[in-house]
Design an enzyme around this catalytic site. Structure first.
Site, PDB file in Angstrom:
ATOM      1  N   ASP A 170     -21.516   6.160   2.753  1.00 41.91           N
ATOM      2  CA  ASP A 170     -22.465   7.011   2.238  1.00 41.91           C
ATOM      3  C   ASP A 170     -23.725   6.203   1.757  1.00 41.91           C
ATOM      4  OD1 ASP A 170     -23.806   9.056   0.982  1.00 41.91           O
ATOM      5  OD2 ASP A 170     -22.458   9.230  -0.828  1.00 41.91           O
ATOM      6  N   MET A 171     -24.782   6.262   1.943  1.00 44.45           N
ATOM      7  CA  MET A 171     -26.061   5.589   1.606  1.00 44.45           C
ATOM      8  C   MET A 171     -26.179   5.546   0.124  1.00 44.45           C
ATOM      9  SD  MET A 171     -26.424   4.394   4.477  1.00 44.45           S
ATOM     10  CE  MET A 171     -27.763   3.112   3.826  1.00 44.45           C
ATOM     11  N   TYR A 210     -32.745   8.258  -0.801  1.00 50.84           N
ATOM     12  CA  TYR A 210     -34.395   8.247  -0.647  1.00 50.84           C
ATOM     13  C   TYR A 210     -35.208   7.265  -1.623  1.00 50.84           C
ATOM     14  CZ  TYR A 210     -33.996  13.028   1.419  1.00 50.84           C
ATOM     15  OH  TYR A 210     -33.880  14.099   2.281  1.00 50.84           O
ATOM     16  N   ARG A 263     -30.372   5.350 -13.432  1.00 49.99           N
ATOM     17  CA  ARG A 263     -29.127   6.052 -14.028  1.00 49.99           C
ATOM     18  C   ARG A 263     -28.595   5.665 -15.211  1.00 49.99           C
ATOM     19  NH1 ARG A 263     -25.698   7.915  -8.490  1.00 49.99           N
ATOM     20  NH2 ARG A 263     -27.700   8.141  -6.950  1.00 49.99           N
ATOM     21  N   ASP A 286     -27.768  11.003   5.176  1.00 51.20           N
ATOM     22  CA  ASP A 286     -27.277   9.603   4.720  1.00 51.20           C
ATOM     23  C   ASP A 286     -25.763   9.558   4.704  1.00 51.20           C
ATOM     24  OD1 ASP A 286     -26.502  11.409   2.441  1.00 51.20           O
ATOM     25  OD2 ASP A 286     -27.046   9.762   1.177  1.00 51.20           O
ATOM     26  N   GLU A 287     -25.187  10.145   5.584  1.00 52.61           N
ATOM     27  CA  GLU A 287     -23.564  10.173   5.476  1.00 52.61           C
ATOM     28  C   GLU A 287     -22.992  10.146   6.890  1.00 52.61           C
ATOM     29  OE1 GLU A 287     -21.009  12.991   2.546  1.00 52.61           O
ATOM     30  OE2 GLU A 287     -23.031  13.578   3.114  1.00 52.61           O
TER      31      GLU A 287
END
Ligand code: DCP
Length: 680
Positions: free
Chosen positions: A18-19, A23, A60, A120-121
């Site tokens: 998973d990236m 984005y 985050r 993206d997975e």
């Protein structure tokens, strides 16, 4: 019902990659000065700074979340860099992200079967690569282990005694007394670490991964340690992982099923499911779901990694929240045209790059009625065979919309035409193209042949398409997805005419949902149920289109002919699909329009649109319409065609061997074969 545990699944090596904040990474690669800074990508909608759809890990840390709008993000993190999603045709343009995802997939696919699960997975089946490594150069004997592999998180590995974590990982990988499953996972650790480093080197993107014995566990693990890390689930740690895992964390239990398990069965963790016998779960949730729940409680999942690098569907959508709701038919048509233009572009590039064609066009919408007594009523999704060409897609999508609207507001319940507000509003619109299959080998050569002979074949192809649409009173639909490239085994089905209209539920995969959600600002899983199009509802649209099409005929044909001549003049390398792609790409009749050949007119003008028999004269006429010399058909090309079509051609070559009564099954005509609007 006893369920056999899939024997082999324990010794597979599956990875889920998973990236990280995808984005954002794509935008940071475009603007390297943003690297390392708190950054978020915002949706195209300036209200309160736009909705955040991707947030960097730096942001985050300051409490910036995807649920926020730009202004809120600035409040919690004044230095956050907000980058707007690129815009085209007044809506988000995700092509840059899609292409970036493809770059990554092409690298990850180098070591094993690869399934692109979303933008993206990716899932990878690395079993063969791991077995090979174990046989040739087992990790147990390796002197040095790659640093990235040593940073892996191995569930169940005790790191709490203050010992060196990397050293523990090294020992785990080097264990000679490990069982075969763990040895395979050790190989998986090395392979995935290497692939991730390769992705970083070639694309500048970081990604995280889960490595386990099945897809479900690998997916769970990939999100556990982000960004840029990998997590491993040895068989012995499965129970410990699931015992405490909240059920809502499981991909399929985030919705109603998860709520029911909590409310009705008192199940809060996946481990809680272990107390229920399989029969009890089946009784409550049905045989399949019951068995599936029983299996996941034990970490069992036999789901295969599909070899699928390309989308299963293409979609284009946009939301119109609050005061932006579309309240008139012309406004809806304007936006539908934009969405269809984008969809058509992507279909052409899929055809061009991957030699694939889509068969189904679908329209989804969300709506409200201002005097709504039945607020639960959803705008019905509609689908129909897909016809290539922007104008055709636009026309068909609009017809689908009208059919849906009439049903939504009730046949006599409101005005659907005109530019005045009719008591309804559209808050989201999307079009999608699905049922995408590779073009069968042989189509290219035949297409080239026909193109080289005359332009009339194209009008025949188009007319046949219309013919089928008319005959069954169905209309088109569309969306985006990832599908297996298997050029050797094309799946071409020849539907019976009577079953042309299909009650379909679009198979929107996660990719598509993500794509649509980003343009629709929220991830939606519901509201995609499609229903049949009632002939009664459509007949008005069809009549309207026919007269317009007839008016436009002369214009269309001359436009097409001049475009064709121009291309021929340029001596295009019309080899294989290239020629047919060029044809689709550059032929763009006026918005109302389809070609109308004499075949089409005959059918429309005739009394029995679904008739499938031809008289001898008519058949001669068809030969002319195709405009080719039968003697020049290459027999090797013939062999590549489905038998029904071979029979048809043979019957032209040998008139005395025609089918009894010259019957030709319309759904099996050559024109139908080339038409992208077959039901598959
Ligand atoms: N996306 C979107 N709208 C959503 C969710 C996601 O447009 N509601 C887009 C933006 C994301 C991309 O899809 O970058 C991938 O989504 P993920 O859920 O995988 O989240 P990220 O990759 O952004 O972050 P993470 O590192 O947590 O996976």
């Amino acid at each position: 019902m006893p369920v056999a545990k899939p024997e082999s699944s324990d010794s597979r090596v599956i990875a889920h990659v998973d990236m990280d904040c995808f984005y954002v990474q794509v935008e940071q690669r475009k603007q390297p000065q943003l690297r390392g800074l708190p950054t978020a990508v915002v949706q195209y909608n300036e209200w309160k700074g736009g909705a955040l759809i991707a947030v960097s890990y730096e942001a985050r840390k300051f409490g910036v979340k995807r649920s926020m709008r730009g202004e809120e993000a600035k409040e919690v993190c004044p230095q956050v860099q907000l980058v707007q999603v690129p815009v085209a045709r007044g809506k988000a343009d995700l092509s840059g992200y899609r292409n970036a995802g493809s770059e990554v997939v092409s690298i990850l696919a180098r070591r094993g079967r690869c399934e692109r699960a979303s933008i993206d997975e990716v899932y990878l089946d690395l079993t063969d690569a791991a077995e090979m490594m174990l046989a040739d150069n087992p990790p147990q004997g390796m002197e040095t282990i790659d640093e990235e592999a040593l940073k892996s998180h191995i569930l169940g590995l005790n790191n709490e005694d203050g010992s060196d974590v990397k050293e523990n990982v090294r020992k785990w990988i080097h264990r000679h007394n490990a069982d075969h499953r763990d040895k395979l996972l050790a190989c998986g650790i090395l392979i995935v670490a290497e692939l991730r480093m390769q992705v970083l080197k070639e694309t500048e993107f970081t990604c995280s991964a889960g490595i386990a014995h099945n897809k479900m566990l690998a997916k769970l693990a990939s999100g556990m340690n982000k960004p840029a890390q990998q997590t491993v689930v040895p068989f012995s740690s499965v129970k410990g992982l699931l015992d405490t895992l909240p059920i809502r964390k499981m991909k399929q239990l985030g919705g109603k099923l998860g709520i029911s398990l909590q409310m009705d069965m008192g199940v809060n963790t996946v481990g809680d499911l272990l107390q229920f016998p399989e029969e009890k779960l089946q009784e409550r949730y049905g045989i399949n779901t019951g068995t599936w729940l029983w299996n996941i409680a034990r970490g069992i999942s036999g789901e295969e990694v599909e070899g699928r690098l390309l989308p299963k569907s293409h979609g284009s959508g946009k939301t119109f929240p609050g005061p932006r709701a579309l309240k008139t038919v012309p406004a809806v048509q304007h936006w539908l045209n934009q969405l269809c233009e984008e969809l058509s572009e992507r279909l052409c590039s899929d055809l061009d790059q991957n030699k694939r064609i889509a068969h189904t066009l679908t329209l989804h919408a969300r709506a409200y009625k201002s005097s709504d007594t039945d607020s639960q009523k959803k705008f019905p999704s509609k689908s129909c065979p897909l016809r290539y060409g922007t104008a055709k897609i636009q026309e068909d999508a609009f017809n689908l919309f009208q059919a849906g609207l009439r049903e939504y507001i009730g046949f006599y319940g409101g005005k659907t035409q005109g530019s005045h507000c009719s008591g309804w509003g559209i808050t989201s619109l999307s079009v999608s193209a699905s049922k995408i299959v590779p073009i069968p080998s042989g189509t290219c050569s035949i297409a080239k042949y026909f193109q080289g002979q005359s332009t009339s074949h194209f009008s025949s192809m188009q007319s046949s398409d219309n013919l089928n649409t008319e005959a069954t009173l169905s209309l088109p639909s569309g969306s985006e997805c990832y599908s297996e490239v298997n050029l050797s085994e094309p799946k071409i089905d020849f539907p019976k005419e009577e079953s042309w209209i299909k009650d379909t539920v679009p198979d929107l995969d996660l990719q598509e949902q993500k794509d649509l959600s980003s343009t629709l600002s929220e991830k939606t899983q519901d509201g995609f149920i499609q229903e049949d199009i009632s002939p009664l509802l459509l007949s008005g649209c069809l009549e309207q289109n026919r007269s317009k099409q007839q008016q436009d005929l002369t214009k269309d044909e001359s436009q097409f002919k001049s475009e064709y001549k121009e291309r021929k003049g340029k001596r295009l390398k019309d080899k294989g699909t290239y020629s047919i792609i060029e044809l689709f790409k550059s032929y763009n009749p006026n918005p109302s329009g389809s070609f109308l050949s004499h075949e089409y007119n005959r059918t429309v003008g005739g009394t029995d649109a679904s008739s499938s028999s031809y008289s001898r004269d008519e058949e001669e006429g068809r030969r002319e319409a195709w405009g080719y010399n039968i003697d020049e058909i290459d027999s090797s090309v013939m062999e590549e065609l489905p038998t029904e079509i071979q029979d048809e051609i043979k019957s032209w070559m040998q008139p005395h061997k025609r089918r009894p009564n010259n019957m030709v099954k319309r759904s099996c005509t050559i024109s139908h074969y080339f038409s992208p609007s077959k039901k598959s």
